[in-house]
Write a protein that holds these residues in place. Structure first.
Motif, PDB file in Angstrom:
ATOM      1  N   SER A  42       0.824  -1.205   0.000  1.00 39.34           N
ATOM      2  CA  SER A  42       0.000   0.000   0.000  1.00 39.34           C
ATOM      3  C   SER A  42       0.860   1.259   0.000  1.00 39.34           C
ATOM      4  O   SER A  42       0.563   2.233  -0.690  1.00 39.34           O
ATOM      5  CB  SER A  42      -0.929  -0.003   1.220  1.00 39.34           C
ATOM      6  OG  SER A  42      -1.674   1.197   1.289  1.00 39.34           O
TER       7      SER A  42
ATOM      8  N   HIS B  89      -3.237   2.931  -2.954  1.00 40.56           N
ATOM      9  CA  HIS B  89      -4.462   2.132  -3.032  1.00 40.56           C
ATOM     10  C   HIS B  89      -5.640   2.997  -3.471  1.00 40.56           C
ATOM     11  O   HIS B  89      -5.608   4.220  -3.366  1.00 40.56           O
ATOM     12  CB  HIS B  89      -4.766   1.460  -1.687  1.00 40.56           C
ATOM     13  CG  HIS B  89      -5.020   2.438  -0.560  1.00 40.56           C
ATOM     14  ND1 HIS B  89      -4.111   2.681   0.441  1.00 40.56           N
ATOM     15  CD2 HIS B  89      -6.089   3.233  -0.282  1.00 40.56           C
ATOM     16  CE1 HIS B  89      -4.593   3.577   1.284  1.00 40.56           C
ATOM     17  NE2 HIS B  89      -5.809   3.921   0.870  1.00 40.56           N
TER      18      HIS B  89
ATOM     19  N   VAL C  11      -3.132  -0.926  -5.147  1.00 45.56           N
ATOM     20  CA  VAL C  11      -3.985  -1.920  -4.500  1.00 45.56           C
ATOM     21  C   VAL C  11      -5.446  -1.581  -4.783  1.00 45.56           C
ATOM     22  O   VAL C  11      -5.885  -0.443  -4.589  1.00 45.56           O
ATOM     23  CB  VAL C  11      -3.738  -1.955  -2.978  1.00 45.56           C
ATOM     24  CG1 VAL C  11      -4.668  -2.958  -2.298  1.00 45.56           C
ATOM     25  CG2 VAL C  11      -2.283  -2.296  -2.690  1.00 45.56           C
TER      26      VAL C  11
END
Length: 440
Positions: free
Chosen positions: A202, A207, A259
């Protein structure tokens, strides 16, 4: 001017020097300066004339060529190889001692024989940026490291910095960035140590909103933050094995996926990694991917420990004292300098800084003494280096400095008697002791 045929083209060659912005000179095979541009005259400002003097005399203050004074001589190397040479030297300039990237090119006559050399000096700037104020040193180990960094900096090659904890790996990474064509863009550090697999991914790739519980908004990753600049992976040896394959893919393809996203993004950064771990051994143990290791280490640079830079200890300590005690000017006593030189520093520069900070708090006056540096005012014998470590090759200058510092710390007599026992004049002993304290 001489009627020697070798000198017929000298005026034309000399006039070209003024078109060079950096300090530049024209020399003959006897190390004599035949011409110098204005930048050279400013750099080596002196009351004496420059022409017809030896290059090593002007730049180093030597009486003999560099190779006879324990250094590498680019002119000698150029004669031996017949090729252009480049080396990092320490010159005595109008601003004091400075690291200079020396580039020497041969000039041949009609018969192909080398008759002259053009030497161009590229100063390695220090002190212009905050981090560079901590990069101080003139020891052979430090100079070798700085030469490697200076060679790698202008390119986009990935650099792997190897060194003990506290040896200044992040400062070296910042030096590489600031001397690169990416200097105007971000320098982004990723602290790899202690990051879990999910957190590492992350942090590095970012993300999307809703990618996982708690992801209430989109977060750009550090790869995106480093666009156009430098991405520094500190303690790369601590990256979880499952994440190493994703880092490898990022390096190989130049793309990544945040992500929770299905869209690939293009990366644009120069990669610098650092570690105190033995990565080849980790490769053998299976805890670090072999293919990733070769991807991040095309240009490894070993950072010397402070114990390998004994001549730099006092200059570093003096500089730290000036930086940490601006409102109360302080200085190190001769005894404190001797104490520091004798001490081992397993914590490297970080440990030295801690000692200086402690001494400032304990000293009520303006002079730091050994008692302010250590609990008992003397170095622990177990922390003192051997004069000649078993199996090690030690530079003669460093060996003499180590031996002399230990003798002085234990000797109770006067300098005149000590000089007689050492077989040197008292003036020579004084000069050596001053050089020891000044880190020269």
């Amino acid at each position: 001017m001489s009627t020697d045929p070798r000198y017929r083209s000298l005026p034309a060659i000399s006039s070209l020097l003024d078109a060079i912005a950096e300090p530049a000179i024209l020399m003959n095979r006897d190390y004599e300066i035949c011409a110098a541009n204005e930048a050279y005259r400013r750099t080596f400002a002196t009351d004496q004339a420059i022409l017809n003097r030896h290059c090593y005399e002007v730049s180093h203050g030597y009486r003999v060529p560099c190779d006879q004074a324990g250094e590498t001589c680019p002119l000698r190397q150029c004669l031996d190889s017949g090729q252009r040479q480049r080396i990092l030297h320490i010159h005595n300039t109008a601003k004091g001692r400075e690291h200079v990237d020396v580039e020497l090119s041969p000039i041949r006559d009609d018969d192909g024989e080398i008759q002259f050399f053009v030497e161009i000096m590229h100063p390695v700037n220090h002190g212009e940026r905050q981090f560079e104020k901590q990069m101080i040193g003139f020891s052979p180990a430090y100079t070798h490291m700085l030469e490697l960094l200076s060679r790698a900096a202008p390119s986009d090659i990935s650099v792997l910095l190897l060194g003990e904890s506290g040896s200044g790996k992040e400062l070296a990474a910042q030096y590489l960035h600031s001397h690169s064509h990416r200097a105007a863009n971000p320098f982004v550090t990723v602290e790899c140590s202690g990051l879990t697999e999910s957190l590492f991914e992350s942090e590095l790739f970012g993300h999307e909103k809703g990618a996982f519980t708690g992801a209430t908004h989109r977060k750009p990753g550090l790869v995106e933050a480093a666009r156009g600049g430098t991405l520094f992976l500190d303690e790369v040896g601590d990256i979880p094995l499952p994440m190493q394959v994703k880092l490898l893919r990022l390096i190989e393809t130049g793309s990544y996926r945040p992500v929770g996203s299905i869209t690939q993004k293009q990366a644009d950064f120069r990669l610098i990694c650092a570690t105190h771990r033995d990565l080849p051994q980790m490769v053998q143990d299976g805890s670090f991917r072999r293919d990733l290791y070769y991807r991040i280490s095309p240009f490894p640079v070993a950072l010397p420990s402070l114990n390998e830079r004994q001549a730099d200890i006092v200059p570093l300590a003096t500089h730290m004292l000036e930086q940490l005690s601006r409102k109360r000017p302080m200085q190190l006593s001769d005894a404190a300098c001797d104490w520091l030189i004798q001490r081992r520093f397993p914590g490297n520069i970080r440990e030295l800084r801690n000692l200086i900070e402690r001494s400032i708090l304990l000293c009520d006056g303006n002079v730091i003494e050994p008692a302010h540096l250590g609990p008992d005012g003397f170095a622990d014998p177990d922390l003192m280096p051997d004069v000649l470590p078993a199996g090690d090759i030690v530079a003669l200058n460093d060996l003499e400095a180590t031996y002399l510092s230990r003798i002085v710390s234990r000797y109770q007599g006067d300098n005149s008697t000590l000089a007689a026992q050492l077989g040197v004049s008292e003036r020579t002993l004084y000069r050596k002791l001053k050089a020891l304290r000044d880190g020269q």
